[in-house]
Structure formats: structure tokens, C-alpha cells
Design a protein around this motif. Structure first.
Motif, short mmCIF file in Angstrom:
data_model
loop_
_atom_site.label_atom_id
_atom_site.label_comp_id
_atom_site.label_asym_id
_atom_site.label_seq_id
_atom_site.Cartn_x
_atom_site.Cartn_y
_atom_site.Cartn_z
N GLY A 182 6.34 16.16 -11.27
CA GLY A 182 7.48 15.15 -11.63
C GLY A 182 7.59 15.21 -13.17
N ALA A 204 11.46 11.50 -14.48
CA ALA A 204 11.90 12.54 -13.77
C ALA A 204 13.27 13.14 -14.05
N VAL A 284 8.77 9.71 -11.10
CA VAL A 284 8.75 10.45 -9.99
C VAL A 284 9.97 10.24 -8.94
N LEU A 647 3.63 15.74 -4.40
CA LEU A 647 3.15 16.06 -5.69
C LEU A 647 1.63 15.76 -5.68
N ASN A 664 0.20 9.94 -10.57
CA ASN A 664 1.29 9.82 -9.36
C ASN A 664 1.09 8.86 -8.32
#
Length: 667
Positions: A182, A204, A284, A647, A664
Motif C-alpha cells: 500500500g 495510498a 491502505v 497486504l 499494515n
């Protein structure tokens, strides 16, 4: 704010910086991008030629270099198309048991467990095929862009071309990381030694816009030519061009426009259990859905095709010399396997490659892991990438129908003795070793003009490394390896592993059109690719799918076509499952195949010599598809899956350096 990692600080170009390191001069011809003896470089010599850029070429992403494989397995084995059976492979150590850790990507001994590395750890030799951080490549590209004007004796056109190449390489490396993590830390210049990086992680949306801006810079370089002329392909095949940049732009926007980031809701939310981390869900997620992103993708496709037309349609799909299985297979093989400018056994010259990323180009390299022959021996021949039954079913029939034999599995389920492997999409035979009662002239396997790959047949009883790992699923891989058993396909042909080729541009355009409700246009673009191997029109041969009006079915067929056409080239099947948030595909148990030869009374032969003998009547079969047990994936367990798996985790070591990098969600 603490300094960013040494990788990014190394971007500096001050007098105190020593660039004494090994770089690869740009080998030419059949030796393109092969490992060459290093030379010492310093600030006085590094820009006296273009050699510094050639080493960045060697760091382009290719799923078949040892540094990009998970300790012997390419990332395709995380998709539904292939499975890893080797016990030491990263998939069986980390992904399959659901045991992936934050630092699995950054092991210091080279036994990588994660599929992509955010950073490079000490002890990994990128020049010997080790894992390469994107920022190592970014450093080289910024140095070229900011200092190429210092090169004496180089004309402005060549300088402009090299800048275009550097921008494109850098954009591709950021894209590699973007589709794994991301939002990224964006390095917008060459940092001086000791200069702090304080920008932290970008969103992102900021990341994809930055990647796009790099591509635009490349496209605007006046010396960045559309293609390498045919007269220069012997020396420069593989160099990036304006066509490479425009194709990359379309691929970037395809990923960005997909549901992973472009959605009304984020794929997952952060939990507030790690107080030391900054958390921003827009790292993200784009913050909502925007159909305009699909329009950006379509516009990028149209821009590419318009520019290609303005340049005499230099890039074209390789077409079959004959309208039969031999012609279709050879055309497809030439298109995916060989470099531009190469003519394979009388086929059309390949002008299909837009963006190649090669480990090495020939099969003569006997090294393990880095060289192509070493990869084939170490990975595929030991069970590192074995086809699943799901991949086999992806390929439809020669007449254009989708696979129609879902009900043929099981004892007594095939009373009409249907050979499910007959009259299939020719790309099946170029991808997987399956039973065939006759092979076209010149396509023999281990000297045979048939393929008896069933229980007790030749392939099982003569597996290539004296075990059954390479045929553990009941299938064996054919794409890339060809006839590695008989050895007659092991030649020194100039191989090029595509990052993007022209066939994918039609498929990207089709997906954008489908998303924007342009179903007829999407089907037309699909047919351009499918007709190369003689398939009938998809909507005509499959009326039950209602492809002219059913968007969901059409998208599914586009993804299936992508798997048939470009599967096992650059990990695209896995990334298609990720960007489309296909939890259903990740959590569905995968299957092997068991093909049983029947005797005259219709009973399964399970003992004795069952190999086919030339001149015999082709046997009847029964089929079973057992669920994979060896390396069964935790994702298949009810309740185990969470969307964090879309991810990868960012390196914990990098997060703790305190320059604004965040983890993340879910990790």
C-alpha cells in the motif's frame, strides 16, 4: 525525527559519499543483464558512462530470480494456480500454516520466507541474486536523473533517453512495493549524507499519484523512443522505452482502480494495540470509491494504443503460422518466452514484449538459484511450483467454451469415457503436462509423440529428480520448462520474462471497459487475445454466462483469461486475487488430480506397468480430484481468514526506526 534507514540515506551524493561498489556493465546480445565482473566506481567515474543505470536494470522485479522467490518457490504458489510441496519453502514455512511474521521478509541468511521485502538486510548480496530493496534501485535512479547532465561527450538525446529509462525503472519498483504494502515512504530526490528523511509514510492515493508522476516524467523525455529498432535488437533488446512507460501506467491504474483500495470501505481497519505506531487508514485505502480511476486506466490504455498506431503499430501480437495446435502453441510460446526480435522456428518475429525483467537470458548457466537452469532444477523440478486442478480447469475448450466437465470426477462418473484433456485451449498444453494421445510434430516429450501422465504412467514413474514432488499434484509444469525431461528444449534461446506484454494491454483495457459498462468493447478486446490461439468468441460459445449484460460474470472471465494468458509470468494471478479482494478464491480448498487408466472391463488399473506403448489404442480414464493435504493452507480453515492477508506486513525493524513508517492492519 530519526534518520531513515541506511538504504534511503545512501541516496546522498555528497563528497563524503563513497560509491565504491560493484555494478554490472550492460551486457549485450544474448548476454543481456547477465552477471558481469564488477568495477569500482566513485564520484569521478560513475557518470562517465551509463554503466550505473545498467545495474538498476538488474534489479527489476522478476518472480524467477532467487531473491524474489520464497526460499525456492515463486509467489504464484500463494494463488489458486500452483502449490509448493517442498518442506523448506517459504510458503510451507510461513504462508500455508498462517505463521507469517513481520520480519519474515528480512531474514539475514537468504532463506526468504516473505514474498516481497520492504528493506534489504545486511548480508544479502543483491548482485548475486539476493533480495533487493526498492530503495537501492531508487537511489541509483535518482543519481542518474540528477547527474546525467555531468556526463561529458554524451549528446542530449541519449541523456534524455537514459532519464526516461531511470524514471520508468523507479516507477516500476515503487509499483512492486505498492501492490504488496500500500502507501509507501516516497523519496522525491537524492538525499545528502546525514540529511534526515522526515516525510514518513504517504497515503495510498499519494503513492499511486507519485508513481504516475514518475511515469509522466519518463513519457515527457523527448529522447525516450517508442521502441528499440529491429536493427538494434541484437544489442539492446530489453531496454525500456516510452511504450514500456505507457504500458506500466495502465497497469498501475488498473491495480489502483481495483476494489482493494478503491472501495466504499477499507479492506480492514487498524486496531489501537500498538501505541508506538502512527495509524492512518488512508495508508491502505483511498477513502472511498471513485469510478474515475477506471477511466484513468482506460485513458492510459487508449494513449498507449494511439501512440502505437502513430508509430506504425510496431508492437503486435505474435500470430500463428498455421491454424492448428502446432501453430497456436508456437505462437503463444514465442510471445511469452522469447525476447523481441527473436523468431522461433519460423514464427512471426516477436514484437510483443513491452517490459521485460530477466534473471538471465539463456539456459546454459549451470548455477543454482540465480541462473535460469538453476532455477528450473532447484524450484520446479523439486516441487516448488506444481499446478493445481483449479489451474487446469481455468483453460476452456478449443471451440471457446469454458471448462464443461465439473461432473466427471469420481468412480463411475465418466460412463461415456470422455477424455477431458482432448480438444482444449492450446495454452493448456503449453502450461501443464496433461495426457495427450498425439503431439504435433516437433512437440515431442522425452522423445515420445504422446503424453501418458496418469497414475502409473511414464511421467509418474520417471519423475525428474527421482521422487514425485514435481508431479505431486498429478500434474507437472510445462510453461518455461518445456521438455526438460528429454532436454531437447534446453537451448540458448534468448528468454525474456515479461513484466508486461501486449496481450496484457488488451486485457487491462477489457477490464476497464467492463467496469465502465462497455461490455461489447471489452469482449472485442478479449477476443483479440483469444483468437491468437484459435478460440471461438466467448459470449457466443457461452450464452449461459450472459456476458453482454452480466458485469460480474464478465469480470470473472477476464480474470480467468488473464490467468490462461499471462499466468506464471510476473505473479499476476496472485495480485489479481489480491486487488479484487477474492477471499472466495483464497479460502477455497485446492485440489490435485488422479487420472486412472481403465482396463478392458472398465476397472481402474492401480498396479503393474500402466505406461502407454506406441501403437496401442488410447485408453479410457476415470478422474478423482482430492483436496491438497501436503501443505494444506490455514486459509482454508473455517474462521481463520482475515483480510490482513491481502497486504504483507511491513518490516518491524523498519517501523521501529521511527521515521514515520506504520504497520499494515492486522499485523
Amino acid at each position: 525525527m530519526k534518520k531513515i534507514s541506511n538504504i534511503i540515506l545512501a541516496l546522498g551524493l555528497g563528497a563524503a559519499m563513497s560509491l565504491s561498489s560493484c555494478v554490472d556493465p550492460f551486457a549485450v546480445g544474448d548476454a543481456f543483464l547477465e552477471k558481469a565482473p564488477g568495477i569500482d566506481v566513485n564520484m569521478e567515474t560513475v557518470f562517465s558512462s551509463a554503466e550505473f543505470l545498467w545495474s538498476a536494470y538488474g534489479q527489476l522485479y522478476c518472480t524467477y530470480t532467487s531473491g524474489n522467490m520464497m526460499n525456492g518457490a515463486p509467489i504464484d504458489v500463494l494463488s489458486d494456480s500452483y502449490h509448493c510441496y517442498v518442506s523448506w519453502g517459504g510458503p510451507k514455512q510461513s504462508y500455508y500454516p498462517g505463521a507469517l511474521t513481520e520480519n519474515a521478509q528480512d531474514t539475514e541468511d537468504g532463506n526468504f520466507q516473505g514474498k516481497f521485502s520492504y528493506s534489504t538486510k545486511k548480508g544479502l548480496d543483491s548482485d548475486a541474486g539476493g533480495r533487493v530493496s526498492i530503495y537501492e534501485t531508487v537511489r541509483k535512479c535518482w543519481q542518474i536523473i540528477e547527474n546525467i547532465d555531468r556526463v561529458p561527450g554524451m549528446d542530449e538525446t541519449e541523456k534524455s533517453c537514459l532519464r526516461g529509462e531511470a524514471y520508468t525503472i523507479m516507477a516500476s519498483r515503487y509499483f512492486d512495493a505498492f501492490r504488496n504494502f500500500g502507501g509507501l515512504c516516497l523519496v522525491r530526490k537524492a538525499y545528502g549524507v546525514g540529511e534526515n528523511f522526515t516525510s514518513g509514510r504517504s497515503t495510498a492515493k499519494e503513492t499511486v499519484e507519485f508513481i504516475d508522476s514518475l511515469i509522466v516524467c519518463a513519457i515527457k523525455e523527448p529522447g525516450f523512443r517508442w521502441n528499440v529498432p529491429d536493427t538494434e535488437l541484437g544489442q539492446w533488446s530489453g531496454r525500456l522505452t516510452r511504450a514500456s512507460a505507457k504500458a506500466l501506467r495502465a497497469k498501475v491504474w488498473m491495480f489502483a482502480a481495483s476494489p482493494l483500495f478503491n472501495n466504499a470501505e477499507p479492506y480492514m481497519t487498524y486496531t489501537a494495540d500498538k501505541e508506538t505506531e502512527f495509524t492512518n487508514i488512508e495508508h491502505v485505502w483511498f477513502g472511498g470509491y471513485d469510478a474515475g480511476l477506471w477511466q484513468k486506466c482506460l485513458d492510459a490504455c487508449k494513449d498507449f494504443f494511439d501512440d502505437n498506431a502513430a508509430n506504425g503499430n510496431y508492437y503486435q501480437l505474435v500470430q500463428p503460422a498455421t491454424q492448428d495446435e502446432a501453430g497456436y502453441r508456437e505462437a503463444y510460446r514465442t510471445a511469452y518466452r522469447y525476447r523481441n526480435g527473436y523468431t522461433n522456428r519460423g514464427q512471426q518475429v516477436n514484437h510483443e514484449k513491452l517490459f521485460d525483467a530477466q534473471p538471465t537470458l539463456t539456459l546454459s548457466d549451470g548455477g543454482w538459484g540465480w541462473g535460469w537452469r538453476g532455477f528450473a532444477l532447484d524450484c520446479m523440478r523439486q516441487g516448488g511450483q506444481v499446478p493445481t486442478n483449479e489451474l487446469m480447469e481455468c483453460f476452456g475448450m478449443q471451440d471457446g467454451r469454458v471448462f464443461p466437465y465439473e461432473k466427471l470426477y469420481g468412480r463411475g462418473a465418466n460412463p461415456d469415457h470422455i477424455d477431458m484433456f482432448a480438444d482444449r485451449d492450446p495454452r493448456l498444453y503449453e502450461t501443464i503436462v496433461v495426457p495427450q494421445k498425439s503431439l504435433p510434430a516437433g512437440f515431442d516429450y522425452a522423445g515420445m509423440n504422446y503424453m501418458d501422465s496418469w497414475v502409473g504412467g511414464f511421467l509418474e514413474k520417471n519423475s525428474n529428480v527421482n521422487n514425485t514432488d514435481d508431479v505431486a499434484s498429478g500434474y507437472s509444469k510445462f510453461k518455461w520448462l518445456l521438455d526438460y525431461w528429454g532436454g531437447n528444449r534446453y537451448d540458448d534461446a534468448p528468454i525474456g520474462v515479461s513484466y508486461i506484454r501486449l496481450a496484457e494491454m488488451y486485457l487491462i483495457k477489457a477490464e476497464a471497459e467492463a467496469e465502465l459498462g462497455m461490455f461489447t468493447q471489452a469482449l472485442d478486446d478479449l477476443h483479440v487475445v483469444r483468437s491468437r490461439v484459435g478460440l471461438g468468441r466467448l459470449e457466443t460459445m457461452n450464452p449461459q454466462l450472459h456476458l453482454t449484460s452480466n458485469k460480474e460474470n464478465l469480470i470473472d472471465e477476464i480474470l480467468r483469461e488473464r490467468n490462461c494468458e499471462i499466468g506464471a509470468e510476473c505473479g499476476d494471478r496472485l495480485y489479481d486475487m489480491v486487488r479484487r479482494k477474492r477471499q472466495d478464491l483464497f479460502t477455497k480448498p485446492l485440489h490435485e488430480i488422479r487420472i486412472y487408466r481403465l482396463d478392458a472391463a472398465g476397472n481402474r488399473l492401480t498396479e503393474g506397468d500402466q505406461q502407454y506403448k506406441a501403437g496401442e489404442t488410447w485408453p479410457f480414464f476415470e478422474y478423482e480430484k482430492p483436496v491438497i493435504v501436503n501443505g494444506a493452507r490455514k486459509w482454508w480453515d473455517e474462521g481463520f481468514w482475515t483480510n490482513k492477508w491481502y497486504l504483507d506486513p511491513v518490516s518491524r525493524d523498519e517501523v521501529q526506526k521511527g521515521y514515520g513508517l506504520t504497520q499494515n492492519p492486522g499485523w
